[in-house]
Structures are given as C-alpha cells and as structure tokens.
Scaffold this motif. Structure first.
Motif, PDB file in Angstrom:
ATOM      1  N   GLY A 163     -16.446 -20.365  13.825  1.00 27.58           N
ATOM      2  CA  GLY A 163     -16.178 -22.164  12.641  1.00 27.58           C
ATOM      3  C   GLY A 163     -17.431 -22.718  14.297  1.00 27.58           C
ATOM      4  O   GLY A 163     -17.457 -22.325  15.343  1.00 27.58           O
ATOM      5  N   GLY A 164     -18.336 -24.047  13.551  1.00 31.72           N
ATOM      6  CA  GLY A 164     -18.549 -24.328  14.295  1.00 31.72           C
ATOM      7  C   GLY A 164     -18.095 -25.115  15.861  1.00 31.72           C
ATOM      8  O   GLY A 164     -18.880 -25.157  16.753  1.00 31.72           O
ATOM      9  N   GLY A 165     -16.928 -24.978  15.887  1.00 34.01           N
ATOM     10  CA  GLY A 165     -16.144 -25.486  16.970  1.00 34.01           C
ATOM     11  C   GLY A 165     -16.350 -24.978  17.902  1.00 34.01           C
ATOM     12  O   GLY A 165     -15.986 -25.009  19.729  1.00 34.01           O
ATOM     13  N   PHE A 224     -14.898  -7.496  17.088  1.00 33.92           N
ATOM     14  CA  PHE A 224     -14.606  -6.470  15.739  1.00 33.92           C
ATOM     15  C   PHE A 224     -16.115  -6.532  14.809  1.00 33.92           C
ATOM     16  O   PHE A 224     -16.014  -6.551  13.556  1.00 33.92           O
ATOM     17  N   GLY A 225     -17.556  -6.886  14.927  1.00 37.07           N
ATOM     18  CA  GLY A 225     -18.039  -7.035  14.748  1.00 37.07           C
ATOM     19  C   GLY A 225     -18.320  -7.688  13.766  1.00 37.07           C
ATOM     20  O   GLY A 225     -19.193  -7.523  12.303  1.00 37.07           O
ATOM     21  N   VAL A 226     -17.184  -8.628  13.499  1.00 37.10           N
ATOM     22  CA  VAL A 226     -17.658  -9.729  11.923  1.00 37.10           C
ATOM     23  C   VAL A 226     -18.269 -11.586  13.168  1.00 37.10           C
ATOM     24  O   VAL A 226     -18.072 -11.171  14.172  1.00 37.10           O
ATOM     25  N   ASN A 227     -19.355 -10.928  12.968  1.00 37.51           N
ATOM     26  CA  ASN A 227     -20.521 -12.546  13.101  1.00 37.51           C
ATOM     27  C   ASN A 227     -19.224 -13.900  12.962  1.00 37.51           C
ATOM     28  O   ASN A 227     -19.368 -14.530  11.572  1.00 37.51           O
ATOM     29  N   PRO A 228     -19.266 -14.786  13.724  1.00 33.73           N
ATOM     30  CA  PRO A 228     -18.106 -15.855  13.611  1.00 33.73           C
ATOM     31  C   PRO A 228     -18.960 -16.650  12.649  1.00 33.73           C
ATOM     32  O   PRO A 228     -17.516 -17.509  11.961  1.00 33.73           O
ATOM     33  N   ASP A 229     -20.412 -17.390  12.654  1.00 38.21           N
ATOM     34  CA  ASP A 229     -20.596 -18.137  11.686  1.00 38.21           C
ATOM     35  C   ASP A 229     -20.671 -17.911  10.426  1.00 38.21           C
ATOM     36  O   ASP A 229     -20.835 -18.346   9.487  1.00 38.21           O
ATOM     37  N   LYS A 233     -18.113 -16.045   8.356  1.00 41.80           N
ATOM     38  CA  LYS A 233     -17.212 -15.140   8.854  1.00 41.80           C
ATOM     39  C   LYS A 233     -16.295 -15.885   7.684  1.00 41.80           C
ATOM     40  O   LYS A 233     -15.776 -15.098   6.779  1.00 41.80           O
ATOM     41  N   GLU A 234     -16.590 -17.130   7.235  1.00 47.59           N
ATOM     42  CA  GLU A 234     -16.203 -17.689   6.329  1.00 47.59           C
ATOM     43  C   GLU A 234     -17.336 -17.334   4.867  1.00 47.59           C
ATOM     44  O   GLU A 234     -16.132 -16.890   3.835  1.00 47.59           O
ATOM     45  N   ALA A 235     -18.137 -17.130   5.043  1.00 44.36           N
ATOM     46  CA  ALA A 235     -19.124 -16.686   3.593  1.00 44.36           C
ATOM     47  C   ALA A 235     -18.117 -15.589   3.327  1.00 44.36           C
ATOM     48  O   ALA A 235     -17.922 -14.602   2.723  1.00 44.36           O
ATOM     49  N   VAL A 236     -18.003 -14.148   4.316  1.00 45.92           N
ATOM     50  CA  VAL A 236     -17.729 -12.822   4.284  1.00 45.92           C
ATOM     51  C   VAL A 236     -15.937 -12.992   3.849  1.00 45.92           C
ATOM     52  O   VAL A 236     -15.641 -12.806   2.661  1.00 45.92           O
ATOM     53  N   LEU A 237     -15.700 -14.011   4.238  1.00 43.86           N
ATOM     54  CA  LEU A 237     -13.688 -13.982   3.809  1.00 43.86           C
ATOM     55  C   LEU A 237     -13.978 -14.500   1.970  1.00 43.86           C
ATOM     56  O   LEU A 237     -13.070 -13.511   1.674  1.00 43.86           O
ATOM     57  N   PHE A 238     -15.290 -15.299   1.623  1.00 42.98           N
ATOM     58  CA  PHE A 238     -15.434 -15.746  -0.363  1.00 42.98           C
ATOM     59  C   PHE A 238     -16.390 -13.922  -0.973  1.00 42.98           C
ATOM     60  O   PHE A 238     -15.455 -13.385  -1.771  1.00 42.98           O
ATOM     61  N   ALA A 239     -16.249 -13.553  -0.075  1.00 43.70           N
ATOM     62  CA  ALA A 239     -17.042 -12.374  -0.625  1.00 43.70           C
ATOM     63  C   ALA A 239     -16.164 -11.284  -0.620  1.00 43.70           C
ATOM     64  O   ALA A 239     -16.002 -10.974  -2.292  1.00 43.70           O
TER      65      ALA A 239
END
Length: 397
Positions: A326-328, A352-357, A359-365
């Motif tokens: 997240g942005g924080g 973990f190989g997951v871009n933190p920026d 992460k939320e878009a990946v969540l909805f996918a």
C-alpha cells in the motif's frame, strides 16, 4: 447452452487462467492494472504477475470522483453518469495496456474490477438501526466488459456483506491463499487510505483473521490536498518530517469508540476525515499548530492505530514478521514509528515475488479466479470471514 455460459465454463476448466485485476483506492492516484496467471485454485495455487502498471488519473477525473466521494448529499445525477463513465474509462485504459503489452482480448480470460468506492457504511458507522452493513462501489462492469470484449467480474464486496461480513477488508482471502506459511507467523499489513492487516499464524489454518485498524493515508492526504494545492500526498513524508508530534492532539485523535470496538471491524474516510481532525483540534485548543506539526501528528496517529490493533489481537511479544503493502509503505516517517515500536525490520511483499503496489489488484484477480474455478471451502473457518464466492459476472455479448 448460451455462448457466454459455455465460454465461462471453458475458462473455469482451464489449467491456467489469465486474469486482469483492477484496483482504484481512496487516494484516486490512478487505476492499478495487474495481468496475472493462475494455475489451479485454492491454497498454494501458483500466481504469476505478468505485467503491472498504474495508469494515472487526470486531475479533472480526480476532482470528478472527489465530488461524490463519502458525501452524504452527493448529486445523484453525477453518481449515475459517473457509474457508466468510469466503466468506459477503465475499458479504455485496459485496451491501451493490451496494445502496449502486445496482447488482444482473446489472450485474457477474465477482468476482475473492484470499482471505485464512494461510500462505505458498516452498521456501526451509520445511525439507522433499520439498516445493516452496506457499501457502494461505482464503475459499471457491463460497460467495461462490452468495450473490452472480456468477461468481467465486479462488485465483490456485496457478497461479503450478504454473507455476514462488513464488505471489508477483503485482503484476507488473498493473504491466506498466497502468503500462509507452516513455519512463520505473518502480519500482512496494508496501509492504503485505511490501514488493515491479516494475521496468519504459522501452521494454524483456522486461526487467521483480518481487520481494519484505523486511518492509513487518508487523513494525511486530505490535509495535504487542502493546504498544499496541486499536491495529493506528502511525498516521502517531506512535510511531516519537518514537524513535531503534538501529544495533546494525538491523545484526542485516539478518543473514538472505533478504537475500543471488538475485532474484526471496518471503517473508512466516512469517519476519519478533516471534520474528525478539526473537532480534535478544536477540543484541544490546538488550532494554531503548523501544517508540519499537524502532519507529523497524523503520521503518529496512523502508526498508533496500527500498533494498538496488532498488540490487542496478535500480542506485542509474539514471534511474527510484518510485511507491508500500500501507499503508506512509502511514508518513511510512518514506517519508522512502526519499526521502532516493534523492534524489527518491516519488509514488503516483494520478498515473495508479489509487487506491493500490485497486491490489491492481484487480490481481485484471485477472487475472480476462485469465483469461477475454486470453492468457498478453500478458506478454513475464521471469525468474521464469510466463506463465499465473490463477484458478479458481466458478459461482453
């Protein structure tokens, strides 16, 4: 069989699915677009981020969203036309990305769109006992699907509420399925407009939980936008770092029933906004503080809410690691408060190989992948976490 149903059936049966996840948060900085590949479904199913970009919104578009955001008296006509417009706008941005990535609509199985939250109303935040939890995201998925030619899933938060939740936080589903570990207890901390975290105890699949904890960036962002025209946030906490924390104001900011309410819980800018800050300033006769001191105090306020929640639920002496997104995470002052308190380095989900920026878009996918190919039983029982499939389906034909 209807051709759309047949296509969805075929997608569900594929061993690997390509899904675009979309996320637009309360900061209105842009649309996060993550192109993901999922192999299988359920816990441990591999996910690969093929491409990711944030398509920045124009200043005019940001102002359009702000005109209806968390407003109890929004222009209903504006909400109506923006619902259609945002769906079309998202489609244009996706089509641009596909062209840039050398792909066509046929290369993508599904789009998962969170939409744009304009009001979040859990029962504990609205005054009418006649109504239950509610939330509203706009950005019509039929427009998005028709204009991209891709089956689209959307409106994920409604099923969460229908299943007994508050519509947030939803990160727990992706956190549990992607980041659970048999040997390490983990706190997956997301600092967006509102801060939330998921606790994943090592080797205890039934002991995980997720909760909002209070403001993340929202109050700081709102304050900067008001007092520094042309800026949308305090980049690198350059402004707040010049100030001093005002302990009197900080103590007043923490005086709210939300912080004493049981976990899990949700909140939003509907509570934590400039009116909330102004009341605290007035109650403490601190209205003459410099902007730098106010921002320094707001950073400490966000940190204190996170600390208070983790200590109350996980325990300050517990053996766990913290991973942030997240942005924080780009606010060094906020992170320094957390790292100093917990005495450990806070790392991002990049490890973990997951871009933190992304992460939320990946969540909805991921939620879309689970909706078409998974099972609600992939989630072990946990307090406040409905075992439901989320996402409404929009067809392009």
């Amino acid at each position: 069989m209807n051709v759309n149903i047949q296509k969805l059936y075929t997608i569900a049966a594929k061993p690997v699915r390509t899904i675009i996840g979309l996320m637009s948060g309360t900061s209105f900085d842009g649309l996060d677009i993550a192109l993901c590949q999922f192999t299988g479904s359920g816990p441990g199913a591999p996910v690969s981020i093929q491409n990711f970009i944030t398509k920045e919104y124009t200043p005019q578009f940001k102002e359009e969203i702000k005109s209806v955001f968390v407003s109890r008296q929004a222009d209903l006509e504006k909400v109506t036309v923006l619902n259609a417009y945002i769906g079309t706008y998202y489609a244009e941005l996706i089509n641009e990305c596909l062209a840039d990535w050398g792909l066509t609509a046929d290369d993508v199985d599904l789009i998962a769109s969170h939409g744009q939250t304009i009001f979040h109303a859990p029962k504990h935040l609205h005054p009418d006992d006649h109504y239950d939890n509610a939330t509203l995201q706009i950005g019509d998925a039929d427009h998005l699907s028709v204009k991209t030619g891709i089956i689209t899933l959307s409106d994920f938060r409604q099923k969460h509420i229908a299943g007994g939740g508050e519509g947030a936080p939803l990160a727990v589903y992706g956190d549990y399925l992607i980041f659970s570990d048999p040997h390490e207890s983990r706190v997956l901390l997301n600092i967006g407009g509102i801060a939330n975290f998921t606790y994943l105890p090592a080797g205890q699949p039934a002991g995980f939980f997720s909760t909002d904890v209070g403001p993340g960036n929202t109050l700081m962002d709102q304050y900067v936008q008001l007092h520094y025209p042309g800026r949308y946030y305090d980049k690198d906490s350059a402004l707040a770092s010049q100030g001093q924390v005002n302990e009197v104001l900080l103590k007043e900011l923490l005086k709210n029933d939300f912080f004493e309410a049981p976990f899990p819980k949700t909140t939003g800018p509907e509570l934590f906004n400039l009116a909330y800050l102004n009341r605290a300033l007035s109650n403490t006769a601190q209205t003459g503080l410099s902007h730098h001191d106010v921002l320094a105090t707001l950073a400490a306020f966000s940190a204190r809410g996170i600390i208070k929640a983790i200590e109350a639920t996980v325990g300050s002496g517990s053996n766990f690691e913290i991973y942030v997104s997240g942005g924080g995470m780009y606010n060094p002052l906020l992170l320094s408060h957390l790292q100093k308190h917990f005495g450990k380095t806070i790392r991002s989900t990049n490890v973990f190989g997951v871009n933190p920026d992304a992460k939320e878009a990946v969540l909805f996918a991921l939620l879309a992948n689970e909706a078409v190919a998974g099972s609600p039983d992939s989630l072990s029982a946990a307090a406040g976490i409905p075992r439901v499939s989320m996402g409404k389906v929009s067809f392009p034909l």
